[in-house]
Design a protein around this motif. Sequence first.
Motif, PDB file in Angstrom:
ATOM      1  N   SER A  95       0.849  -1.193   0.000  1.00  0.00           N
ATOM      2  CA  SER A  95       0.000   0.000   0.000  1.00  0.00           C
ATOM      3  C   SER A  95       0.889   1.249   0.000  1.00  0.00           C
ATOM      4  N   PRO A  96       0.308   2.392  -0.343  1.00  0.00           N
ATOM      5  CA  PRO A  96       1.088   3.634  -0.233  1.00  0.00           C
ATOM      6  C   PRO A  96       1.631   3.838   1.187  1.00  0.00           C
ATOM      7  N   LYS A  97       0.832   3.483   2.199  1.00  0.00           N
ATOM      8  CA  LYS A  97       1.288   3.583   3.590  1.00  0.00           C
ATOM      9  C   LYS A  97       2.537   2.727   3.802  1.00  0.00           C
ATOM     10  N   ARG A  99       4.700   1.664   1.502  1.00  0.00           N
ATOM     11  CA  ARG A  99       5.834   2.209   0.749  1.00  0.00           C
ATOM     12  C   ARG A  99       6.446   3.401   1.480  1.00  0.00           C
ATOM     13  N   ASN A 100       5.607   4.257   2.051  1.00  0.00           N
ATOM     14  CA  ASN A 100       6.105   5.409   2.804  1.00  0.00           C
ATOM     15  C   ASN A 100       6.856   4.962   4.059  1.00  0.00           C
ATOM     16  N   LEU A 101       6.276   4.008   4.799  1.00  0.00           N
ATOM     17  CA  LEU A 101       6.945   3.496   6.002  1.00  0.00           C
ATOM     18  C   LEU A 101       8.280   2.844   5.660  1.00  0.00           C
ATOM     19  N   ALA A 103      10.212   3.490   3.090  1.00  0.00           N
ATOM     20  CA  ALA A 103      11.172   4.546   2.730  1.00  0.00           C
ATOM     21  C   ALA A 103      11.716   5.229   3.993  1.00  0.00           C
ATOM     22  N   GLU A 104      10.826   5.511   4.944  1.00  0.00           N
ATOM     23  CA  GLU A 104      11.261   6.112   6.208  1.00  0.00           C
ATOM     24  C   GLU A 104      12.178   5.167   6.963  1.00  0.00           C
ATOM     25  N   TYR A 105      11.803   3.889   7.015  1.00  0.00           N
ATOM     26  CA  TYR A 105      12.608   2.895   7.709  1.00  0.00           C
ATOM     27  C   TYR A 105      13.999   2.799   7.082  1.00  0.00           C
TER      28      TYR A 105
END
Length: 147
Positions: A95-97, A99-101, A103-105
């Motif tokens: 999910s986009p969520k 993918r964002n997590l 990338a942050e990780y």
Amino acid sequence: MDSTATELGRQLGPLRRSLLRATRDVAQLPDIADSHIEVMRALATEPSISPGRLATRLNLARSTVSNLIKAMVDAGLVERSITAGDLRGATLTASPKARNLLAEYDAASSRVLADALDELSQHNRQAIAAALPALAEITSILARRTS
């Protein structure tokens, strides 16, 4: 038993757990299980994958992947869609969520590791850099043996 193999085995788990904890703390990320990060990483590199293919790729039992996916769908990290023309088939996508997590990780993890490496002696930094290809090769060897 080879003492290098024994010590490597003893160090890998604690290293992964320490990195995950430190990364979560630094980036103030939610408590994401290591297994969920592995699934998100696999889905990020191979979007629209079947659960069976994901199980093979991660070298996990299908039932384990099924349980992971159910939890991750419920958490909004994985999107599951029915395969066109086959109501029994499913396709998984991060999910986009997720993918964002991820990338942050990854960004936080890189910072945490860079900071830790900076505290090592020059000799130990060079030793770790030199060992990276061997670690990648060990991963490939183990993956071939279990697939």
